[in-house]
Design a protein around this motif. Sequence first.
Motif, PDB file in Angstrom:
ATOM      1  N   GLN B 465       0.846  -1.349   0.006  1.00  0.00           N
ATOM      2  CA  GLN B 465      -0.028   0.035   0.054  1.00  0.00           C
ATOM      3  C   GLN B 465       0.919   1.185  -0.044  1.00  0.00           C
ATOM      4  N   ARG B 466       2.106   1.206   0.508  1.00  0.00           N
ATOM      5  CA  ARG B 466       2.794   2.363   0.587  1.00  0.00           C
ATOM      6  C   ARG B 466       3.753   2.719  -0.179  1.00  0.00           C
ATOM      7  N   VAL B 476      11.990   2.051  -6.399  1.00  0.00           N
ATOM      8  CA  VAL B 476      10.779   2.069  -5.397  1.00  0.00           C
ATOM      9  C   VAL B 476      10.599   3.364  -4.766  1.00  0.00           C
ATOM     10  N   ASN B 477       9.537   4.049  -4.771  1.00  0.00           N
ATOM     11  CA  ASN B 477       8.844   5.132  -4.304  1.00  0.00           C
ATOM     12  C   ASN B 477       7.889   4.933  -3.108  1.00  0.00           C
ATOM     13  N   ASP B 478       7.711   5.821  -2.269  1.00  0.00           N
ATOM     14  CA  ASP B 478       6.962   5.852  -1.134  1.00  0.00           C
ATOM     15  C   ASP B 478       5.646   6.531  -1.757  1.00  0.00           C
ATOM     16  N   VAL B 479       4.305   6.103  -1.519  1.00  0.00           N
ATOM     17  CA  VAL B 479       3.271   6.455  -1.794  1.00  0.00           C
ATOM     18  C   VAL B 479       2.770   7.748  -0.914  1.00  0.00           C
ATOM     19  N   PRO B 480       2.765   8.810  -0.958  1.00  0.00           N
ATOM     20  CA  PRO B 480       2.510  10.089   0.079  1.00  0.00           C
ATOM     21  C   PRO B 480       1.286   9.718   0.525  1.00  0.00           C
ATOM     22  N   GLU B 481       1.240  10.294   1.978  1.00  0.00           N
ATOM     23  CA  GLU B 481       0.089   9.924   2.564  1.00  0.00           C
ATOM     24  C   GLU B 481      -1.280  10.460   1.794  1.00  0.00           C
ATOM     25  N   SER B 491     -12.611   6.807  -0.498  1.00  0.00           N
ATOM     26  CA  SER B 491     -12.080   5.702   0.468  1.00  0.00           C
ATOM     27  C   SER B 491     -10.668   5.849   0.604  1.00  0.00           C
ATOM     28  N   TYR B 492     -10.049   5.471   1.704  1.00  0.00           N
ATOM     29  CA  TYR B 492      -8.631   5.331   2.077  1.00  0.00           C
ATOM     30  C   TYR B 492      -7.954   4.130   1.849  1.00  0.00           C
ATOM     31  N   GLY B 493      -6.851   4.376   1.777  1.00  0.00           N
ATOM     32  CA  GLY B 493      -6.011   3.078   1.424  1.00  0.00           C
ATOM     33  C   GLY B 493      -5.960   2.274   0.083  1.00  0.00           C
ATOM     34  N   GLU B 494      -6.654   2.978  -0.873  1.00  0.00           N
ATOM     35  CA  GLU B 494      -6.585   2.585  -2.013  1.00  0.00           C
ATOM     36  C   GLU B 494      -5.745   3.273  -3.237  1.00  0.00           C
ATOM     37  N   PRO B 495      -4.566   3.458  -3.117  1.00  0.00           N
ATOM     38  CA  PRO B 495      -3.790   4.223  -3.916  1.00  0.00           C
ATOM     39  C   PRO B 495      -3.970   3.915  -5.532  1.00  0.00           C
ATOM     40  N   HIS B 496      -4.215   2.671  -5.537  1.00  0.00           N
ATOM     41  CA  HIS B 496      -4.307   1.826  -6.930  1.00  0.00           C
ATOM     42  C   HIS B 496      -5.806   2.368  -7.702  1.00  0.00           C
TER      43      HIS B 496
END
Lengths: 144, 1112
Positions: B465-466, B476-481, B491-496
């Motif tokens: 997720q992150r 590999v990069n971080d997914v910003p908050e 919704s939260y937690g679904e960057p994809h």
Amino acid sequence: MAFTFAAFCYMLALLLTAALIFFAIWHIIAFDELKTDYKNPIDQCNTLNPLVLPEYLIHVFFCIMFLCAAEWLTLGLNMPLLAYHVWRYMSRPVMSGPGLYDPTTIMNADILAYCQKEGWCKLAFYLLSFFYYLYGMIYVLVSS
Amino acid sequence: MSTTGYNSQNGAGGQPYANGPSQNPLLVPPSGAGYNIGTQPLYSNQMPAKAPLSTGPGPYNPGSYQMTPPVSSYQGPGQASLTRPPMGPVQPAPFRPAGPMAPQSQNSTPPPMPSAAPYAPQPTWPYGAPPVSVSSPPVPTMGNHVTPVPGPVPNRHSPSPYGAGHTPPLHHGASLPPGPVSLPASSATSSYTYQGSGPAPPPVNPVASHPFPPGRSPYGPPPTATGPPPGMVPPPGMRPTPPPTGPGVNASPLAPPAGKHKGAGQVPTPGEASQINSFDHLEMGTKGMVGPPPPQTGLAGRPTGQSYPSLPPGYANMVPSASPLQSPKPPYSPAHQPYQQPQANPAQLSPSLAALSLQSQSPETLRAVNLLQERNILPPGPVTPPTPCLPQDLQKLNCNPEVFRSTLANIPQTQSLLNKAKLPLGLLLHPFKDLSQLPVVTSSTIVRCRSCRTYINPFVSFLDQRRWKCNLCYRVNDVPEEFMYNPVSRSYGEPHKRPEVQNPTIEFIAPSEYMLRPPQPAVYLFVLDVSHNAVETGYLDVVCQSLLDNLSSLPGDTRMKIGFITFDSTIHFYNLQEGLSQPQMLIVSDIDDIFIPTPDSLLVNLNDCKELVQDLLKGLPQMFNKTMETQSALGPALQAAFKLLSPTGGRASIFQTQLPTLGVGALKSREDPNQRASLKDIQHLSPATDFYKKLALDCSGQQVAVDLFLLSGQYCDLASLGCISRYSAGSVYYYPSYHHQHNLAEVERFQKDLKRYLTRKIGFEAVMRIRCTKGLSIHTFHGNFFVRSTDLLSLPNVNPDAGFAVQMSIEENLMDLQAVSFQAALLYTSSKGERRIRVHTMCLPVVNSMADIFAGADVQAITGLLASMAVDRSVSASLSDARDALTNAAVDSLTAYRSSVLTIQQPGLLAPSCLRLFPLYILALLKQKAFRTGTSTRLDDRVFAMFQLKYQPLSYLVLMIHPALYRVDDLTDEGALNINERTVPQPKVLQLSVEKLNREGAFLMDAGSVMLLWMGRNCNPSFLSQVLGVPSYAAVPQNMNQLPELDTAESVRTRAFVGWLREQRPFFPVLHIVREESPLKAAFMQNMVEDRTESALSYYEYLLHLQQQTSK
């Protein structure tokens, strides 16, 4: 052992070749910068173009000196480069100022690669000729 | 404070979706405004700003932008036929009754809609919240996102009402002002606006993408015995039957029946949506990513397929079969057969995708065609690009081929393999194309790879997720908050699931980091030639009238500025300062040292000084009526324009009618009319002076683009003049022999072009960067621009009609890669003063066999790229060199195919089916104005054709190279398309050979920018009377260029057809009616590329020549 005109020519050529080596290195660095995006092609061409004719003229100059000194072998070795320079300058793109490099085409991969290769080849040639002139100078000084 | 909003602007009932109070009704208008809707009244699918959420069934019918599956998937009832403008608004209507949720409720078999979701408005939410999120309301999780920061960055510089939308501080659940419904979940840090922006000008529908006429076999199966097995290409009759769905793992049961519908607008087919969860595949599919699927979304995510219940039919089409990469068989193997079966009525497919699903795959594209024996190689409809052999879930996320396509849909692993295939590798882009639906994202942080700066795109892989892994450099990069929150599903937690990861084409509103200076206003400067020659042509009237008519629709905001310069032997400036009673003309006669007389009042705010500008435009045509000045000081005028515009940047439109003769940049005639038809090399294709080039570079540095309108009877040295536009990213328009009385067709074309030119979208101070996966590199760019570094183009202006081509090379082996990606990012300032970034991403598979490479060869793209390369070659070397190179390209690739792909050597000239048109296109290119020899061609015409070959988008280019010929005297409604209640007949495309003509018929040749209607001498009298409204052939007027509006079925059909062809492109092709003895007959006949002329081979002879060469 005498200080002849030929020896003088070799000495002069030695110094000038050292300058040409710097020119070649400058070119190589400049094209590399272009390739790695550090410089704007317009600026880069503006800095390189004024250097082209001086380089050619220096080369022509000591070729003439060798001609006058009747150093045929040395002259012969330099003729291909001389001819190349003439051809290169004749086939340059339409430009109002002096120089060879056109900022609109320089980023073309083929042209950039060609310029880089040209830089390396010239560097090699000047380095070799530098040592040849050194040898030639000593040879002339010793033999005469 | 959270400001997250989503607007779907498309679809008639579309409405703003607002999340949280932050979004106020103002938000909507700007989104449209950015696209200068004002100019396109047609576009009715702009959503009403204030429609409350609950009312709208609409949001599900976003027009039809195929590249954005998630978005368009909501179009359930809507049509996928994006490219056909008129359909957008109208068609969804019939489906409306199905109810807003139609797509979802009907089609998604699996889990029922999340009606239980806490979000009341969800049902109308276009993206349909994924079931997962439903069960766990995001609200609580998001609490931690609240940031005190007021006012999102993006609004800072933008005068647009967006700012207003975001700024008010909000609290959870704060109730919204009147407009959009407020939603409970609202506390992301980002200010997020997601909107499909519809207002693009009427979408262009290049011919290449017409949907297949219904009921017609997609791929004219050649009559010969070698035809494909019946299963591959169903004969027309079979079309309607529900095709087998193939192995489709998750295929929706509803999908197949869609195929039955007939007629473009009529098929609701929302059910075609695939049930495949695109996210899953996204993660797994790419480059052997090992990352486990995000915990929550793993399985639960799968059913989310339903949240995209109705993919555009085009996409849905491809769903059923297993993903090619996973299947043991090669991608072109019959395993793919399933997706050849048409599943939906082709007419309703979004054109290019329909194409995809119909043509590629299967041995069909590789089937050897003996060109010497097969005469009918033209498909009855448009030629379609091949489909890359990607897993379908990736493919359906792939960029629209009209915007971004590659010459080889399957990328070879190594440069040596590419060299062996002898096909050029390159990309063709149409980056600023008018799109009928484009997701727009406002976000304070734009997620990009930290090392290569790639924008996050559908082809990245999420390790968890992150973290996400860049698909270009593999960092590999971080997914910003902030990115964890999905404003679409809220919704939260679904960057994809974010729109950035669901759409291959997306537009960001850029924050201030993307600005070097405050966004410039729209500035337009018109530089008009008023010498005697110019006044003679009478063009001033047209220009001034068009400007007057379109003054209010020029794209721009309240800061818009306008100015005028006229010139003959002196330069005239016009002081339009507010307060003057009439425009004041200032003459500068010192053309050697040009200066600006009053720097601040020459470019004036259009809103403030509208009357003065109108006065000037009304008076200008008469002002120079009596002029006797014949000289033209174009160079100094350009310098003046540059000086005037350089503080702001902007657009200069130059109207020139003769060779510049005075001051800097003066030119001499270089054309020798006797050499026009020579077989020897053509001289003077390169500029005579570098003045224009240098000035263009200066302009480019100051963000000034120069567009050149050349209206001239004599030689104007376009090769030199054109440089001014070429390097400043302008456009060139050329109207040979323009005269207001003697050449009415050109006048009409000029008027229509001007209208389009003045009102089309424009982007200022733009740059475009093209990134590609490590290992590939850009070799050369083609088009109008200045290359500022290896992958960066500087475009002072970008317009929707500009195309680009890029040659690629493979620098490192791509051995361990399964797919490579290309990303074109265009950063520009919109006419409303917003900084925007439009990102297109395309993903292509890497293959290691010659057969795969040939299977993915895109003949049109290859031809387009070769044409650009040949133009370069003819300028740098010579025309004959370029011609030889073109022929060699055909010979080499066919030889390579013969030697490395064909296993059985047969006699004849064999070409893979996908390249069967290659020799024909090459021959057509050789006979094109740009490259032909032996036929009298004016130098300017030739140079202009070369310019066009380089900057026209591919779809128009193809028509220019190989026009389409139709017989129109016997049009019937059989197989007709039905658009907007209009029936558009679909005649067959005929070969360009005189043998196809006959004296009893009437034939329409569509050559892109011009249409020729040729009438046989014994033309059907009923056609003459019913369509042309003349009693007999002899009564057809000599210079007829319009079809009269008669009230007969034939006339209606013919006009519908011509109108339909015209709608597909943004410019206006003039129709000429050509009689057998009219002077235009020569032009008509010159386009008959398959026939022999005195100086060129016929198609058959050319094939024989190729055969001789290949068998050497």
